[in-house]
Scaffold this motif. Structure first.
Motif, short mmCIF file in Angstrom:
data_model
loop_
_atom_site.label_atom_id
_atom_site.label_comp_id
_atom_site.label_asym_id
_atom_site.label_seq_id
_atom_site.Cartn_x
_atom_site.Cartn_y
_atom_site.Cartn_z
N ALA A 102 0.61 -1.12 0.12
CA ALA A 102 -0.04 0.04 -0.01
C ALA A 102 1.04 1.19 0.08
CB ALA A 102 -0.99 0.14 1.12
N GLY A 103 1.82 1.24 0.78
CA GLY A 103 2.99 2.36 0.69
C GLY A 103 3.53 2.65 -0.37
N LEU A 104 3.79 1.53 -1.25
CA LEU A 104 4.37 1.72 -2.59
C LEU A 104 3.40 2.10 -3.59
CD1 LEU A 104 6.21 -1.67 -2.93
CD2 LEU A 104 7.49 0.57 -2.53
N LEU A 105 2.24 1.96 -3.54
CA LEU A 105 1.21 2.19 -4.49
C LEU A 105 0.23 3.74 -4.12
CD1 LEU A 105 -0.59 -1.13 -5.19
CD2 LEU A 105 1.20 -0.04 -6.59
N HIS A 106 0.47 3.82 -2.86
CA HIS A 106 -0.32 4.92 -2.44
C HIS A 106 0.39 6.40 -3.14
CE1 HIS A 106 -2.74 7.75 0.02
NE2 HIS A 106 -1.64 8.42 0.57
N GLY A 107 -0.48 7.25 -3.65
CA GLY A 107 -0.27 8.46 -4.19
C GLY A 107 0.06 8.48 -5.80
N THR A 108 0.00 7.25 -6.49
CA THR A 108 0.09 7.05 -7.80
C THR A 108 -1.03 7.59 -8.38
OG1 THR A 108 1.26 4.79 -7.37
CG2 THR A 108 0.35 5.32 -9.44
N PRO A 109 -0.53 8.61 -9.38
CA PRO A 109 -1.51 9.24 -10.17
C PRO A 109 -2.50 8.19 -11.07
CG PRO A 109 0.72 10.29 -10.53
CD PRO A 109 0.80 9.05 -9.89
N GLY A 110 -4.01 8.44 -10.67
CA GLY A 110 -4.76 7.92 -11.67
C GLY A 110 -4.98 6.36 -10.87
N LEU A 111 -4.54 6.16 -9.41
CA LEU A 111 -4.94 4.88 -8.98
C LEU A 111 -5.69 5.33 -7.48
CD1 LEU A 111 -4.17 1.82 -8.89
CD2 LEU A 111 -2.18 2.50 -7.31
N ASP A 112 -6.73 4.55 -7.37
CA ASP A 112 -7.50 4.33 -6.29
C ASP A 112 -7.09 3.20 -5.50
OD1 ASP A 112 -9.43 4.99 -4.54
OD2 ASP A 112 -11.30 4.30 -5.64
N LEU A 113 -6.78 3.32 -4.13
CA LEU A 113 -6.24 2.39 -3.32
C LEU A 113 -7.22 1.90 -2.22
CD1 LEU A 113 -4.12 0.15 -2.83
CD2 LEU A 113 -3.05 1.92 -1.66
N THR A 114 -7.59 0.66 -2.16
CA THR A 114 -8.35 0.29 -0.91
C THR A 114 -7.65 -1.14 -0.27
OG1 THR A 114 -10.53 1.12 -1.77
CG2 THR A 114 -10.52 -0.44 0.33
N SER A 115 -7.47 -0.93 0.97
CA SER A 115 -6.89 -1.95 1.76
C SER A 115 -8.01 -2.47 2.80
CB SER A 115 -5.62 -1.76 2.91
OG SER A 115 -4.56 -1.44 1.90
N SER A 116 -8.24 -3.68 2.42
CA SER A 116 -9.44 -4.58 3.36
C SER A 116 -8.74 -5.36 4.58
CB SER A 116 -10.14 -5.58 2.52
OG SER A 116 -11.28 -6.00 3.31
N LEU A 117 -9.19 -4.86 5.78
CA LEU A 117 -8.78 -5.69 6.83
C LEU A 117 -9.80 -6.82 7.75
CD1 LEU A 117 -6.87 -2.64 8.81
CD2 LEU A 117 -6.03 -4.13 6.98
N ALA A 118 -9.53 -7.72 7.94
CA ALA A 118 -10.22 -8.69 8.41
C ALA A 118 -11.02 -8.17 9.62
CB ALA A 118 -9.74 -10.01 8.75
N GLY A 119 -10.29 -7.49 10.68
CA GLY A 119 -11.01 -6.81 11.91
C GLY A 119 -10.68 -7.63 12.92
N ARG A 120 -9.88 -8.76 12.86
CA ARG A 120 -9.73 -9.59 14.02
C ARG A 120 -8.66 -9.19 15.04
NH1 ARG A 120 -9.42 -15.37 10.46
NH2 ARG A 120 -11.63 -15.20 9.75
N VAL A 121 -8.04 -8.42 14.55
CA VAL A 121 -7.04 -7.84 15.66
C VAL A 121 -7.44 -6.49 16.14
CG1 VAL A 121 -4.55 -7.15 15.91
CG2 VAL A 121 -5.10 -9.04 14.32
N ALA A 122 -7.37 -6.14 17.67
CA ALA A 122 -7.72 -4.97 18.20
C ALA A 122 -6.43 -4.00 17.75
CB ALA A 122 -7.81 -5.13 19.56
N GLY A 123 -6.84 -2.73 17.36
CA GLY A 123 -5.82 -1.62 17.05
C GLY A 123 -4.91 -2.06 15.98
N PRO A 124 -5.30 -2.53 14.83
CA PRO A 124 -4.69 -2.81 13.66
C PRO A 124 -3.52 -1.62 13.27
CG PRO A 124 -6.59 -2.51 12.87
CD PRO A 124 -6.73 -2.43 14.35
N ARG A 125 -2.70 -2.03 12.75
CA ARG A 125 -1.52 -1.02 12.03
C ARG A 125 -2.19 -0.55 10.70
NH1 ARG A 125 4.07 -4.06 13.33
NH2 ARG A 125 4.06 -3.40 15.78
N LEU A 126 -2.62 0.54 10.50
CA LEU A 126 -3.44 0.82 9.21
C LEU A 126 -2.49 1.45 8.16
CD1 LEU A 126 -6.36 3.07 10.74
CD2 LEU A 126 -6.07 0.64 10.25
N PRO A 127 -2.69 0.96 6.78
CA PRO A 127 -1.91 1.18 5.90
C PRO A 127 -2.19 2.57 5.33
CG PRO A 127 -3.61 -0.51 5.09
CD PRO A 127 -3.75 -0.17 6.51
N PRO A 128 -1.56 3.38 4.36
CA PRO A 128 -2.10 4.32 3.76
C PRO A 128 -3.12 4.08 2.64
CG PRO A 128 0.17 3.47 2.70
CD PRO A 128 -0.15 2.95 4.15
N GLY A 129 -3.68 5.05 2.42
CA GLY A 129 -4.92 5.08 1.25
C GLY A 129 -6.22 4.68 2.16
N GLY A 130 -7.34 4.08 1.29
CA GLY A 130 -8.46 3.82 1.96
C GLY A 130 -8.49 2.59 2.41
#
Length: 255
Positions: free
Chosen positions: A16-44
């Motif tokens: 996500a860090g490599l792709l975030h900010g790429t012109p013309g790219l919409d980025l979404t990361s999906s987390l399962a939600g099983r870990v409390a307080g996850p480390r969030l990636p950049p982007g949606g």
């Protein structure tokens, strides 16, 4: 162009860090939600399951996803197979991002197991004080080993049922070698159980066990769904994404 990353892993955040900010790219990361307080990636970011392969395929269509990257944990077999089915139904390319598994070296005393249940069967012949590092789920496989003592390390509190004689250590990697050496000594561990997750963050326990001459039960990871290409690191995955979306949206130089 829209890229969906299924993740929560270190590799998923790196991608996500490599792709975030790429012109013309919409980025979404999906987390399962099983870990409390996850480390969030950049982007949606979206959190929570999809409800099966059919629902995931519907989400891919609804949100006009062009490329899907499965960067989940190597042992998250169910979501990986759902991803393969959903990508096929939605008609989009899928890549599996998987860090390589660990490889034994001289001095290692490894015992491979195809499942947690098989790992539990092996333990009585290997030791009495177990360092169990297979995560917070699946402890039921070890619940009947009343003669053994377990040190269970996980990010969040483990789910019952579990071993009758158990101490829980809540901690999150990366772990260093000195810390792992000390942990094995303090708790008088004589056997280690781990999943073959790969990566450097939790590998020091293997070195510490090797130095101490301890046996290690290594649970083999499930296979990637047939026909799905695999990238070994985030850089290779980013290049694959760029190739599938066109060079005009390739990750910026130096990222």
């Amino acid at each position: 162009m829209h890229v969906l990353i299924l993740g929560g892993t270190t590799e998923a955040r790196h991608l996500a860090g490599l792709l975030h900010g790429t012109p013309g790219l919409d980025l979404t990361s999906s987390l399962a939600g099983r870990v409390a307080g996850p480390r969030l990636p950049p982007g949606g970011v979206r959190v929570g399951g999809f409800g099966g392969a059919g629902a995931m395929a519907a989400w891919l269509r609804e949100h006009a996803v062009d490329v899907l990257v499965d960067a989940t944990h190597p042992f998250a077999a169910t979501i990986s197979f759902h991803a393969a089915q959903a990508a096929g139904a939605a008609g989009i390319p899928l890549l599996a991002l998987r860090r390589p598994g660990w490889i034994p070296v001289e001095g290692d005393v490894w015992h491979e197991a195809g499942s947690l249940a098989r790992a539990a069967e092996l333990l009585p012949g290997l030791g009495r004080r177990v360092f169990l590092t297979t995560g917070r789920t699946g402890l039921a496989a070890f619940a009947g080993l009343d003669d053994l003592w377990f040190l269970v390390r996980s990010v969040d509190a483990p789910e019952p049922p579990g071993p009758a004689r158990m101490e829980v250590l809540l901690d999150r990697g990366p772990f260093d070698l000195d810390g792992e050496r000390g942990l094995l000594r303090r708790h008088r561990v004589d056997v280690v159980v781990t999943k073959d997750s790969g990566g450097a963050a939790t590998a020091p326990k293997l070195t510490a066990a090797r130095e101490a001459g301890l046996p290690v039960v290594v649970v083999r990871r499930p296979p990637v769904p047939e026909g799905v290409p695999v990238a070994a690191d985030a850089g290779a995955a980013a290049r694959w994404v760029a190739e599938h979306l066109g060079h005009d949206v390739a990750p910026p130089a130096g990222r």
